[in-house]
Scaffold this motif. Structure first.
Motif, PDB file in Angstrom:
ATOM      1  N   LYS A  23       4.462   1.058   2.944  1.00  0.00           N
ATOM      2  CA  LYS A  23       3.911   1.355   3.938  1.00  0.00           C
ATOM      3  C   LYS A  23       3.986   2.174   4.938  1.00  0.00           C
ATOM      4  O   LYS A  23       3.481   2.671   5.905  1.00  0.00           O
ATOM      5  N   ASP A  24       4.398   2.857   4.470  1.00  0.00           N
ATOM      6  CA  ASP A  24       3.931   4.816   4.588  1.00  0.00           C
ATOM      7  C   ASP A  24       2.404   5.319   4.995  1.00  0.00           C
ATOM      8  O   ASP A  24       2.599   5.940   5.693  1.00  0.00           O
ATOM      9  N   GLN A  25       2.174   4.564   3.943  1.00  0.00           N
ATOM     10  CA  GLN A  25       0.482   4.875   3.874  1.00  0.00           C
ATOM     11  C   GLN A  25      -0.215   3.820   5.129  1.00  0.00           C
ATOM     12  O   GLN A  25      -1.199   4.160   5.450  1.00  0.00           O
ATOM     13  N   VAL A  26       0.503   2.316   5.303  1.00  0.00           N
ATOM     14  CA  VAL A  26      -0.133   1.844   6.699  1.00  0.00           C
ATOM     15  C   VAL A  26       0.155   2.583   7.461  1.00  0.00           C
ATOM     16  O   VAL A  26      -1.606   2.815   8.764  1.00  0.00           O
ATOM     17  N   LEU A  27       0.910   3.295   7.823  1.00  0.00           N
ATOM     18  CA  LEU A  27       1.256   4.250   9.020  1.00  0.00           C
ATOM     19  C   LEU A  27       0.303   5.338   9.311  1.00  0.00           C
ATOM     20  O   LEU A  27      -0.154   5.803  10.664  1.00  0.00           O
ATOM     21  N   ASP A  28       0.560   6.070   8.045  1.00  0.00           N
ATOM     22  CA  ASP A  28      -0.245   7.294   8.000  1.00  0.00           C
ATOM     23  C   ASP A  28      -1.942   6.992   8.386  1.00  0.00           C
ATOM     24  O   ASP A  28      -2.538   7.471   8.809  1.00  0.00           O
ATOM     25  N   LEU A  29      -2.553   5.837   8.286  1.00  0.00           N
ATOM     26  CA  LEU A  29      -3.324   5.284   8.649  1.00  0.00           C
ATOM     27  C   LEU A  29      -3.642   5.118   9.828  1.00  0.00           C
ATOM     28  O   LEU A  29      -5.361   5.514  10.215  1.00  0.00           O
ATOM     29  N   ILE A  30      -2.323   4.315  10.583  1.00  0.00           N
ATOM     30  CA  ILE A  30      -3.118   4.057  11.692  1.00  0.00           C
ATOM     31  C   ILE A  30      -2.623   5.554  12.636  1.00  0.00           C
ATOM     32  O   ILE A  30      -3.582   5.187  13.596  1.00  0.00           O
ATOM     33  N   ALA A  31      -1.840   6.586  12.414  1.00  0.00           N
ATOM     34  CA  ALA A  31      -1.983   7.909  12.662  1.00  0.00           C
ATOM     35  C   ALA A  31      -3.048   8.393  12.878  1.00  0.00           C
ATOM     36  O   ALA A  31      -3.303   9.204  13.729  1.00  0.00           O
ATOM     37  N   TYR A  32      -3.630   8.394  11.096  1.00  0.00           N
ATOM     38  CA  TYR A  32      -4.907   9.166  11.441  1.00  0.00           C
ATOM     39  C   TYR A  32      -6.126   8.398  12.148  1.00  0.00           C
ATOM     40  O   TYR A  32      -6.875   9.012  13.051  1.00  0.00           O
ATOM     41  N   LEU A  33      -6.052   7.175  11.993  1.00  0.00           N
ATOM     42  CA  LEU A  33      -7.005   6.807  13.180  1.00  0.00           C
ATOM     43  C   LEU A  33      -6.889   6.486  15.183  1.00  0.00           C
ATOM     44  O   LEU A  33      -7.646   7.098  15.579  1.00  0.00           O
ATOM     45  N   LEU A  34      -5.807   7.130  15.457  1.00  0.00           N
ATOM     46  CA  LEU A  34      -5.554   7.669  16.317  1.00  0.00           C
ATOM     47  C   LEU A  34      -5.446   8.724  16.650  1.00  0.00           C
ATOM     48  O   LEU A  34      -5.483   9.513  17.625  1.00  0.00           O
TER      49      LEU A  34
ATOM     50  N   PRO B   8      11.239  -1.134  14.388  1.00  0.00           N
ATOM     51  CA  PRO B   8      10.207  -1.061  15.182  1.00  0.00           C
ATOM     52  C   PRO B   8       9.655   0.123  15.245  1.00  0.00           C
ATOM     53  O   PRO B   8       8.747   1.242  15.873  1.00  0.00           O
ATOM     54  N   LEU B   9       8.827   0.920  13.735  1.00  0.00           N
ATOM     55  CA  LEU B   9       7.696   2.298  13.385  1.00  0.00           C
ATOM     56  C   LEU B   9       7.330   2.690  14.051  1.00  0.00           C
ATOM     57  O   LEU B   9       6.951   3.491  14.124  1.00  0.00           O
ATOM     58  N   ILE B  10       6.330   1.389  14.449  1.00  0.00           N
ATOM     59  CA  ILE B  10       4.926   1.898  15.141  1.00  0.00           C
ATOM     60  C   ILE B  10       4.916   2.419  16.398  1.00  0.00           C
ATOM     61  O   ILE B  10       4.386   3.129  16.657  1.00  0.00           O
ATOM     62  N   ALA B  11       6.009   2.649  17.356  1.00  0.00           N
ATOM     63  CA  ALA B  11       6.454   2.929  18.614  1.00  0.00           C
ATOM     64  C   ALA B  11       6.540   4.796  18.135  1.00  0.00           C
ATOM     65  O   ALA B  11       5.954   5.594  18.969  1.00  0.00           O
ATOM     66  N   GLN B  12       6.468   5.055  17.206  1.00  0.00           N
ATOM     67  CA  GLN B  12       6.918   6.638  17.124  1.00  0.00           C
ATOM     68  C   GLN B  12       6.306   6.908  15.433  1.00  0.00           C
ATOM     69  O   GLN B  12       6.191   7.384  15.003  1.00  0.00           O
ATOM     70  N   ILE B  13       4.914   6.359  15.643  1.00  0.00           N
ATOM     71  CA  ILE B  13       3.709   6.192  14.492  1.00  0.00           C
ATOM     72  C   ILE B  13       3.487   7.243  14.267  1.00  0.00           C
ATOM     73  O   ILE B  13       3.171   8.355  14.198  1.00  0.00           O
ATOM     74  N   GLY B  14       3.630   8.793  16.503  1.00  0.00           N
ATOM     75  CA  GLY B  14       2.716   9.861  15.805  1.00  0.00           C
ATOM     76  C   GLY B  14       4.118  11.197  15.334  1.00  0.00           C
ATOM     77  O   GLY B  14       3.683  12.385  15.047  1.00  0.00           O
ATOM     78  N   GLN B  15       5.556  10.925  15.299  1.00  0.00           N
ATOM     79  CA  GLN B  15       6.115  11.116  14.386  1.00  0.00           C
ATOM     80  C   GLN B  15       6.002  11.898  12.659  1.00  0.00           C
ATOM     81  O   GLN B  15       6.703  10.548  11.867  1.00  0.00           O
ATOM     82  N   GLY B  16       6.013  12.945  12.447  1.00  0.00           N
ATOM     83  CA  GLY B  16       5.909  12.946  10.563  1.00  0.00           C
ATOM     84  C   GLY B  16       5.203  12.311   9.911  1.00  0.00           C
ATOM     85  O   GLY B  16       5.153  12.070   8.597  1.00  0.00           O
ATOM     86  N   ARG B  17       3.591  12.000  10.302  1.00  0.00           N
ATOM     87  CA  ARG B  17       2.650  11.131   9.419  1.00  0.00           C
ATOM     88  C   ARG B  17       1.427  12.071   9.171  1.00  0.00           C
ATOM     89  O   ARG B  17       1.906  13.763   9.815  1.00  0.00           O
ATOM     90  N   SER B  18       1.312  11.617   7.444  1.00  0.00           N
ATOM     91  CA  SER B  18       0.447  12.859   6.808  1.00  0.00           C
ATOM     92  C   SER B  18      -0.744  11.923   7.578  1.00  0.00           C
ATOM     93  O   SER B  18      -0.963  11.579   6.886  1.00  0.00           O
ATOM     94  N   LEU B  19      -1.786  12.954   8.088  1.00  0.00           N
ATOM     95  CA  LEU B  19      -3.093  12.624   9.034  1.00  0.00           C
ATOM     96  C   LEU B  19      -4.164  12.623   6.970  1.00  0.00           C
ATOM     97  O   LEU B  19      -4.904  11.930   7.286  1.00  0.00           O
ATOM     98  N   GLU B  20      -3.637  13.085   6.626  1.00  0.00           N
ATOM     99  CA  GLU B  20      -4.809  13.374   5.129  1.00  0.00           C
ATOM    100  C   GLU B  20      -4.464  12.237   4.720  1.00  0.00           C
ATOM    101  O   GLU B  20      -5.123  11.808   3.531  1.00  0.00           O
ATOM    102  N   SER B  21      -3.440  11.417   4.258  1.00  0.00           N
ATOM    103  CA  SER B  21      -2.176  10.915   3.507  1.00  0.00           C
ATOM    104  C   SER B  21      -3.573   9.542   4.000  1.00  0.00           C
ATOM    105  O   SER B  21      -3.934   8.331   3.508  1.00  0.00           O
ATOM    106  N   GLY B  22      -3.362   9.437   5.044  1.00  0.00           N
ATOM    107  CA  GLY B  22      -4.485   8.078   6.554  1.00  0.00           C
ATOM    108  C   GLY B  22      -5.748   8.373   5.921  1.00  0.00           C
ATOM    109  O   GLY B  22      -6.514   7.706   5.926  1.00  0.00           O
ATOM    110  N   ARG B  23      -6.783  10.060   6.397  1.00  0.00           N
ATOM    111  CA  ARG B  23      -7.558   9.740   5.841  1.00  0.00           C
ATOM    112  C   ARG B  23      -8.087   9.858   4.747  1.00  0.00           C
ATOM    113  O   ARG B  23      -9.131   8.809   3.688  1.00  0.00           O
ATOM    114  N   LYS B  24      -7.356   9.255   3.444  1.00  0.00           N
ATOM    115  CA  LYS B  24      -7.004   9.196   1.959  1.00  0.00           C
ATOM    116  C   LYS B  24      -7.756   7.257   1.937  1.00  0.00           C
ATOM    117  O   LYS B  24      -7.540   6.765   0.763  1.00  0.00           O
TER     118      LYS B  24
END
Length: 894
Positions: A872-883, A741-757
């Motif tokens: 896995k954390d990088q994928v979640l960071d990518l989603i957070a960046y797009l959001l 269920p990690l996707i439900a908490q996507i906005g919590q503690g994610r690195s947008l810079e990691s997602g951009r990279k």
């Protein structure tokens, strides 16, 4: 020519990033062999003087010679005076720019400094039509230097209306500015309508990375038209109501025409109303355009009239072919010009005069607004042309980046043509061409790494005139004196495998005269008794039944370019080997040092020198073999400031991480390869580099002359790529359930810079635009967080075919004659469908009356598994960046 070997420094150790030893060898200690060349014999037989071409109808002569100019790039006559303004780039952006004023007199000795800036690169100046009364002058510049956040600015200054008519620095007012960090355009002119026309490039340094060529929502890749005499609310100018895109939703209304890569130099002819723009091409073509209202010139879907990146979306108006188009075999960097209206050259009245920065050639075209009247070469010079402008009398001036100003002059009528040898036997290179016996004084040599010449073998000589000395260089090509000829005779077995069938096909001569190099080719007669000079434009033939390209003069110099150092095969690393001379085998550097050829004799022994290896020697280490092949055959263009405008840098000493090759996404052509990369480590079938080497025709590499695939190189590159280890190895074949269920908490503690990279590392920006940058093959992702929930974004990445965005679906169409095609529907009306097949397919226009079947394919153009090398954390960071709906840092999209 000369083995296509690069002149760049080579690594001493197997490591590609090893530093170079700066000096090179003298006689090897303990080597007591007889010398292969017992004594130097002066070469005095040369008849290679002048040029084989008829005298050009025009030439150039230096003017304003009493002033020491430093990298002049622009000039303009000051209205109502006897003065000229000159823009100097001062040797590069690091030194800023200056605007000088001098008297319009060839004997002038003084200049007046009007403006000096240390943080901006000034491209051009332009005077207001009412300058005599208002003193307004406009300066086109770009800054801050060498920063990705650079902007173009048009700044208005006021020149005092009383002596000494100084430019008031505190009068500066920025009229308009826009983001630009690469191709800046750089010119402006007032048209006959009183409007100010401006040129803007696509804003990046390669392949339209911001996808600005075909979009209208920014000011890039266009000719703009503004009214500086009025002001709209919030602006320091107004938009003319008759501009073509004033009423187009989301379009910048300033745009007059678009689809340009780097429109370098503009000319507005007040008499005819014509506005001309020169446009720098990328891979193969240079263009110039007679600009008309609302036209689309195709970049970056097309380069000139040729497909470039067909997968990209097109602008709303049809693509218009260029008025002028030159292949890179003729031009390498077109500098736009002006329509001449002077009196000294009346036969050129009304002609558009333009040229080439790299080759120095100057051409002219007369165009009546509907059709071409004439189009021809006017002069062949050695200038680095940065601008064509006029003096106070309307006479043509040419700024030369090499440090001078020139005038175009008419050549003397009935000038005698040079008796340049039309036969190889007349050159003074051979005592007997029939017996293939070189003239005394010619020095034979061989290279470590041969370039690809369609399977031909090469015999090489250097002809150094008289007692002239050679400047030795450990890394780059040697400094050879005027009068030097480097000779390469290519022979091929007509019956492969039977050496007795070896036949001479061509002798290429690289000749230095008056500090400039020129390439000539001689075509051997069937009876092998002599060879005939090939025409300037080159020739095609089939010696022994095999296709062969005899290069044009320009094709020769495409490889032997200024960026490559001109001399390619005569380098220390190539000649660091033994050679079989008539006097016996000797080390080449040792032999040449012994006959005192060098003005700066080498000091280190050969075993301490850089040395290329033979890439076809299977006993060598595969990495170095592959890198050497790329170095010799490709880096003459794929190097900083080379003719190849891809981001790759393929010189042997370039560190692997700086090559922009491994795991890099192709900037344009993918050849339909699945999840293509330039080089996909471990996967040759996904590697565009290998595909380009494997084909002849469109997309082939090298692009010039070669007619046959180098099968040995294909195998070498395939083996090299297959053994490479991915820099981003497979982590997991990610599935939706892995993220619940990690996707439900996507906005919590994610690195947008990691997602951009992650977005950039995975090559997403090649297809999708975000933060004002990226491609248009896939949907725009700016604002995706406002349209999609996290779950939907994740599904679009992991299961790209589940929901395909409207307008990006692939359709399959069957016609009444049995043709079945698939692609993306660009647009359609009641009569036809415009279908864009996957690259490298050509756009299709299909009449609806002929369509018997049509359905979506259900397959997305985005390959699955693109994020399987992310954690896995990088994928979640990518989603957070797009959001997060990101916008460019510190600015808004242009």
């Amino acid at each position: 020519m000369q083995g296509h070997a690069s002149s760049f420094r080579l690594a001493l150790a197997c490591s590609m990033s090893a530093t170079l030893i700066a000096a090179i060898a003298g006689p090897c200690p303990g080597d007591d062999r007889p010398h292969g060349i017992p004594a130097r014999v002066p070469w005095t037989a040369s008849r290679l003087v002048g040029s084989p071409e008829p005298p050009s109808p025009y030439g150039v002569e230096k003017t304003f010679t009493r002033i020491a100019w430093k990298t002049p790039i622009y000039m303009a006559p000051e209205p109502g005076s006897d003065r000229l303004w000159v823009v100097q780039a001062e040797g590069g952006p690091e030194n800023g720019s200056r605007i000088l004023r001098t008297k319009d007199d060839p004997e002038s000795v003084e200049t007046e400094l009007l403006l000096e800036v240390s943080n901006r690169l000034i491209y051009s100046v332009c005077f207001h039509p009412d300058f005599a009364t208002n003193g307004f002058v406009y300066v086109f510049s770009n800054s801050p230097k060498d920063k990705p956040s650079r902007k173009n600015q048009i700044t208005r200054y006021t020149v005092q209306r009383e002596a000494p008519f100084r430019l008031a620095f505190d009068s500066a007012e920025v009229v308009i500015e826009w983001k630009s960090a690469g191709h800046d355009g750089g010119d402006m002119a007032f048209g006959p309508d009183g409007m100010l026309y401006l040129t803007t490039g696509d804003g990046t340094t390669d392949s339209d990375a911001w996808n600005s060529g075909q979009t209208l929502n920014d000011l890039l890749g266009s000719v703009l038209r503004i009214d500086v005499n009025r002001r709209d609310p919030g602006l320091r100018y107004s938009v003319p109501r008759d501009n073509p895109f004033v009423n187009t939703p989301e379009a910048r209304p300033e745009i007059w025409a678009y689809g340009l890569r780097n429109p370098w130099r503009m000319g507005a002819d007040l008499k005819s109303g014509q506005i001309w723009v020169g446009n720098n091409g990328q891979d193969l073509w240079e263009t110039a355009h007679l600009i008309r209202r609302g036209e689309n010139y195709g970049w970056s879907v097309y380069e000139g009239s040729h497909p470039f990146y067909l997968g990209r979306r097109r602008g709303p108006t049809p693509i218009v072919a260029p008025t002028i188009e030159h292949p890179h075999s003729e031009f390498r960097s077109l500098t736009g010009g002006i329509v001449y209206r002077g009196e000294r050259l009346p036969e050129l009245d009304g002609a558009y005069i333009y040229g080439d920065h790299s080759s120095g050639r100057i051409w002219g075209m007369k165009h009546d607004g509907e059709k071409v009247i004439w189009h021809r070469e006017l002069a062949d010079t050695s200038l680095q042309i940065t601008a064509f402008r006029v003096d106070q009398r309307g006479e043509l001036l040419i700024t030369d980046y090499g440090g001078a100003i020139y005038r175009l002059t008419q050549s003397a009528k009935n000038a005698p043509q040079s008796a340049f040898p039309k036969l190889l036997s007349e050159t003074g290179l051979y005592a007997s061409t029939k017996d293939v016996r070189p003239e005394r004084g010619l020095i034979p040599y061989s290279v470590n790494a041969e370039g690809w010449n369609d399977g031909a073998v090469a015999e090489r000589f250097m002809a150094i005139p008289g007692e002239a000395k050679v400047g030795f260089d450990a890394g780059r090509g040697w400094n050879l004196p005027d009068g030097t000829a480097l000779v390469q005779t290519l022979s091929r077995e007509i019956e492969p495998g039977r050496e007795a069938s070896r036949t001479r096909i061509e002798t290429r001569v690289l000749l230095r005269q008056q500090g400039e190099w020129e390439g000539y080719s001689y075509r051997w007669n069937p009876d092998q008794s002599d060879a005939v000079l090939v025409p300037k434009e080159g020739a095609d033939g089939e010696p022994g039944g095999h296709a062969w390209r005899y290069p044009s003069r320009s094709e020769c110099m495409s490889c032997h370019s200024r960026a490559a150092g001109f001399v390619l095969g005569v380098t220390g690393a190539q000649l660091n080997r033994d050679h079989l001379y008539e006097g016996g085998t000797d080390h080449q550097i040792r032999a040449l040092a012994y006959i005192q050829l060098f003005q700066n004799p080498p000091t280190l022994p050969p075993q301490m020198l850089d040395k290329l290896i033979n890439p076809r020697d299977a006993s060598g280490e595969i990495e170095r073999r592959a890198r050497t092949y790329l170095h010799v055959n490709c880096s003459v263009c794929h190097v900083e400031a080379g003719g190849g405008n891809a981001k790759m840098e393929l010189g042997l000493t370039t560190p692997r991480e700086k090559m922009n090759l491994l795991e890099a996404r192709p900037q344009h052509e993918t050849f339909g390869l699945r999840n293509a990369m330039l080089v996909a480590p471990g996967e040759p079938d996904r590697s565009v580099l290998l595909k380009r080497l494997s084909v002849r025709g469109r997309g082939q590499m090298p692009p010039l002359v070669a007619q046959q695939v180098d099968e040995g190189a294909v195998k070498l590159m395939s083996d090299w790529i297959a053994q490479l280890k991915p820099q981003r190895p497979l982590v997991k074949d990610w599935q939706i359930e892995d993220f619940q269920p990690l996707i439900a908490q996507i906005g919590q503690g994610r690195s947008l810079e990691s997602g951009r990279k992650a977005f950039r590392v995975m090559g997403c920006s090649e297809c999708h635009r975000i933060e004002g940058e990226g491609g248009s093959v896939g949907p725009e992702l700016s604002g995706s967080g406002k349209r999609l929930e996290a779950q939907a974004l994740l599904e679009s990445i992991l299961i790209p075919s589940k929901v395909i965005t409207e307008g990006y679906a692939t359709h399959v169409i069957e016609t009444d004659d049995g043709l079945i095609v698939s692609g993306r529907i660009e647009r359609e009306d009641d009569r036809v469908v415009w279908l864009l097949p996957p690259p490298p397919g050509q756009p299709l226009t299909i009449e609806k009356a002929r369509i018997v079947g049509r359905k979506p394919s259900g397959e997305s153009g985005m390959p699955p598994g693109t994020v399987n090398s992310l954690q896995k954390d990088q994928v979640l960071d990518l989603i957070a960046y797009l959001l997060s709906n990101p916008t460019p840092a510190g600015s808004t999209p242009p």
